[in-house]
Write an enzyme that holds these catalytic residues in place. Structure first.
Site, PDB file in Angstrom:
ATOM      1  N   SER A 163       0.863  -1.195   0.000  1.00  0.00           N
ATOM      2  CA  SER A 163       0.000   0.000   0.000  1.00  0.00           C
ATOM      3  C   SER A 163       0.891   1.234   0.000  1.00  0.00           C
ATOM      4  O   SER A 163       2.099   1.145   0.244  1.00  0.00           O
ATOM      5  CB  SER A 163      -0.867  -0.038   1.270  1.00  0.00           C
ATOM      6  OG  SER A 163      -1.093   1.236   1.815  1.00  0.00           O
ATOM      7  N   TYR A 176      -2.044  -0.300  10.173  1.00  0.00           N
ATOM      8  CA  TYR A 176      -2.146  -0.712   8.759  1.00  0.00           C
ATOM      9  C   TYR A 176      -0.890  -0.311   8.006  1.00  0.00           C
ATOM     10  O   TYR A 176      -0.311  -1.113   7.260  1.00  0.00           O
ATOM     11  CB  TYR A 176      -3.385  -0.053   8.151  1.00  0.00           C
ATOM     12  CG  TYR A 176      -3.620  -0.370   6.686  1.00  0.00           C
ATOM     13  CD1 TYR A 176      -4.137  -1.602   6.285  1.00  0.00           C
ATOM     14  CD2 TYR A 176      -3.361   0.583   5.689  1.00  0.00           C
ATOM     15  CE1 TYR A 176      -4.378  -1.887   4.942  1.00  0.00           C
ATOM     16  CE2 TYR A 176      -3.595   0.305   4.357  1.00  0.00           C
ATOM     17  CZ  TYR A 176      -4.103  -0.931   3.986  1.00  0.00           C
ATOM     18  OH  TYR A 176      -4.341  -1.202   2.649  1.00  0.00           O
TER      19      TYR A 176
HETATM   20  N1  LIG Z   1      -9.054  -0.452  -1.576  1.00  0.00           N
HETATM   21  C1  LIG Z   1      -7.932   0.243  -1.618  1.00  0.00           C
HETATM   22  O1  LIG Z   1      -7.896   1.440  -1.938  1.00  0.00           O
HETATM   23  C2  LIG Z   1      -6.637  -0.449  -1.256  1.00  0.00           C
HETATM   24  C3  LIG Z   1      -5.450   0.286  -1.295  1.00  0.00           C
HETATM   25  C4  LIG Z   1      -4.254  -0.347  -0.966  1.00  0.00           C
HETATM   26  C5  LIG Z   1      -4.247  -1.685  -0.613  1.00  0.00           C
HETATM   27  N2  LIG Z   1      -5.428  -2.371  -0.571  1.00  0.00           N
HETATM   28  C6  LIG Z   1      -5.348  -3.767  -0.180  1.00  0.00           C
HETATM   29  O2  LIG Z   1      -5.961  -4.580  -1.160  1.00  0.00           O
HETATM   30  C7  LIG Z   1      -6.429  -5.778  -0.536  1.00  0.00           C
HETATM   31  C8  LIG Z   1      -7.885  -6.005  -0.906  1.00  0.00           C
HETATM   32  O3  LIG Z   1      -8.631  -4.905  -0.449  1.00  0.00           O
HETATM   33  P1  LIG Z   1     -10.122  -4.564  -0.937  1.00  0.00           P
HETATM   34  O4  LIG Z   1     -10.200  -3.096  -1.045  1.00  0.00           O
HETATM   35  O5  LIG Z   1     -10.501  -5.423  -2.095  1.00  0.00           O
HETATM   36  O6  LIG Z   1     -10.922  -4.967   0.352  1.00  0.00           O
HETATM   37  P2  LIG Z   1     -12.102  -6.027   0.593  1.00  0.00           P
HETATM   38  O7  LIG Z   1     -12.539  -5.832   1.996  1.00  0.00           O
HETATM   39  O8  LIG Z   1     -13.113  -5.932  -0.487  1.00  0.00           O
HETATM   40  O9  LIG Z   1     -11.325  -7.410   0.470  1.00  0.00           O
HETATM   41  C9  LIG Z   1     -10.620  -7.996   1.525  1.00  0.00           C
HETATM   42  C10 LIG Z   1     -11.011  -9.463   1.565  1.00  0.00           C
HETATM   43  O10 LIG Z   1     -10.224 -10.097   2.574  1.00  0.00           O
HETATM   44  C11 LIG Z   1     -11.087 -11.004   3.258  1.00  0.00           C
HETATM   45  N3  LIG Z   1     -10.547 -11.299   4.582  1.00  0.00           N
HETATM   46  C12 LIG Z   1     -10.454 -10.466   5.659  1.00  0.00           C
HETATM   47  N4  LIG Z   1      -9.949 -11.121   6.711  1.00  0.00           N
HETATM   48  C13 LIG Z   1      -9.690 -12.386   6.280  1.00  0.00           C
HETATM   49  C14 LIG Z   1      -9.162 -13.542   6.911  1.00  0.00           C
HETATM   50  N5  LIG Z   1      -8.779 -13.532   8.187  1.00  0.00           N
HETATM   51  N6  LIG Z   1      -9.035 -14.681   6.172  1.00  0.00           N
HETATM   52  C15 LIG Z   1      -9.417 -14.713   4.874  1.00  0.00           C
HETATM   53  N7  LIG Z   1      -9.940 -13.652   4.221  1.00  0.00           N
HETATM   54  C16 LIG Z   1     -10.074 -12.513   4.931  1.00  0.00           C
HETATM   55  C17 LIG Z   1     -12.413 -10.258   3.352  1.00  0.00           C
HETATM   56  O11 LIG Z   1     -13.471 -11.142   3.649  1.00  0.00           O
HETATM   57  C18 LIG Z   1     -12.485  -9.680   1.932  1.00  0.00           C
HETATM   58  O12 LIG Z   1     -13.039 -10.618   1.050  1.00  0.00           O
HETATM   59  C19 LIG Z   1      -6.171  -5.599   0.961  1.00  0.00           C
HETATM   60  O13 LIG Z   1      -4.949  -6.209   1.305  1.00  0.00           O
HETATM   61  C20 LIG Z   1      -6.048  -4.107   1.115  1.00  0.00           C
HETATM   62  O14 LIG Z   1      -5.281  -3.747   2.239  1.00  0.00           O
HETATM   63  C21 LIG Z   1      -6.610  -1.790  -0.881  1.00  0.00           C
END
Ligand SMILES: NC(=O)c1ccc[n+]([C@@H]2O[C@H](COP(=O)([O-])OP(=O)(O)OC[C@H]3O[C@@H](n4cnc5c(N)ncnc54)[C@H](O)[C@@H]3O)[C@@H](O)[C@H]2O)c1
Length: 280
Positions: A163, A176
């Protein structure tokens, strides 16, 4: 979904943790459109059903598997299910993760706050610990468990999700940011460690995308942007949020057997320039 370009992953098997999430689900669909068989992994297998249905509707092959990325036992069980079904695993995308709401500090800076308002001193560190566990341990543990069956496979690739918080701390989310910095560090460590085993290890570092996870931090209940949202746009040279689909090309490049076969240990920002702009 339209791919930015096509790569050939036919005969390959991918596991995507957090596969029912916004970004994880999109990655599952993209890998399947390139011919990979995809295991959509989440805490509840049924949450991955819409992703599996989309993949099958497009002529691809997918299964849903349930596992918690912090539980060795459930990951071992999931691995066995996938190996029983398809006999191998060669791509792992560690996409489960995110900021934990109860670990957020509501202010950008401390200002002698009186009363019982939440601040760093009153934040329950157990919530911060669970955020570190989900993101860092939840990347290391699947790498250990699935990685063991990837040694010696052709086109073996692990993709982690870092990130912008890894380049410098983002306000309000110190746990985070620390966890994602550690994921970048672990990616580089693992790239060296696995280099001669045939496993490449790289990471994507997404900038800011409008997804459900960060919605409350960036938008008011009436849909108007929060002051934080304005700061993000002003700090992104391209002046906008990314569309989650902007991440697909970077993922496909990194797992491409032809396009990136000599690339390992890279943390690839997909961020409209956020990481290289200090605001002046
Ligand atoms: N959305 C953004 O702007 C952004 C920016 C930088 C990084 N990210 C990263 O991208 C990744 C996906 O994020 P997203 O925005 O799609 O979020 P999201 O919440 O849609 O997806 C996260 C997924 O992880 C699953 N999860 C959570 N805890 C878990 C566990 N203990 N075991 C198994 N699965 C688990 C959730 O059920 C969900 O399906 C994450 O690592 C997030 O930190 C997102």
């Amino acid at each position: 979904m339209e791919l930015p370009f096509q790569i050939d992953l036919s005969g390959e098997v991918a596991v995507v943790t957090g596969g029912s999430g916004i970004i994880g689900g999109m990655f599952c669909r993209a890998l399947a459109l390139c011919g990979a068989k995809v295991a959509v992994l989440g805490r509840k297998a049924e949450n991955g059903e819409p992703v599996k249905a989309d993949i099958e509707a497009a002529g691809g092959e997918a299964i849903t598997v349930s596992a918690d990325v912090m539980s060795k036992e459930s990951l071992e069980k999931a691995k066995q299910e996938i190996l029983d079904k398809w006999g191998k695993i060669n791509i792992l995308v560690n996409c489960a993760g995110g900021a934990v709401k109860s670990a957020q500090i509501p202010q950008d800076q401390f200002s002698d706050i009186e009363g019982d308002m939440l601040n760093f001193f009153t934040t329950d560190m157990e919530n911060v610990r669970s955020e570190l566990d989900l993101n860092l341990y939840g990347t290391m543990l699947p790498t250990q468990i699935f990685g063991a069956s990837m040694v010696g496979q052709e086109n073996a690739n692990i993709i982690n999700i870092s990130s912008m918080g890894a380049y410098g701390p983002l306000t309000r989310i110190p746990g985070y940011s620390s966890a994602k910095a550690a994921i970048s560090n672990f990616t580089e460590w693992a790239a060296n460690y696995f280099a001669k085993s045939g496993i490449r290890v790289n990471a994507l570092a997404p900038g800011f995308f409008q997804t459900t996870q960060n919605h409350a931090l960036h938008f008011n209940p009436d849909g108007t942007p929060t002051p934080r949202s304005k700061k993000i746009i002003d700090s992104t040279p391209m002046g906008k949020y990314g569309d989650p689909e902007d991440l697909i090309g970077a993922l496909l490049f990194l797992v491409s057997p032809k396009g990136s076969s000599f690339v390992t240990g890279v943390i690839l920002p997909v961020d409209g320039g956020f990481h290289c702009y200090l605001g002046v």
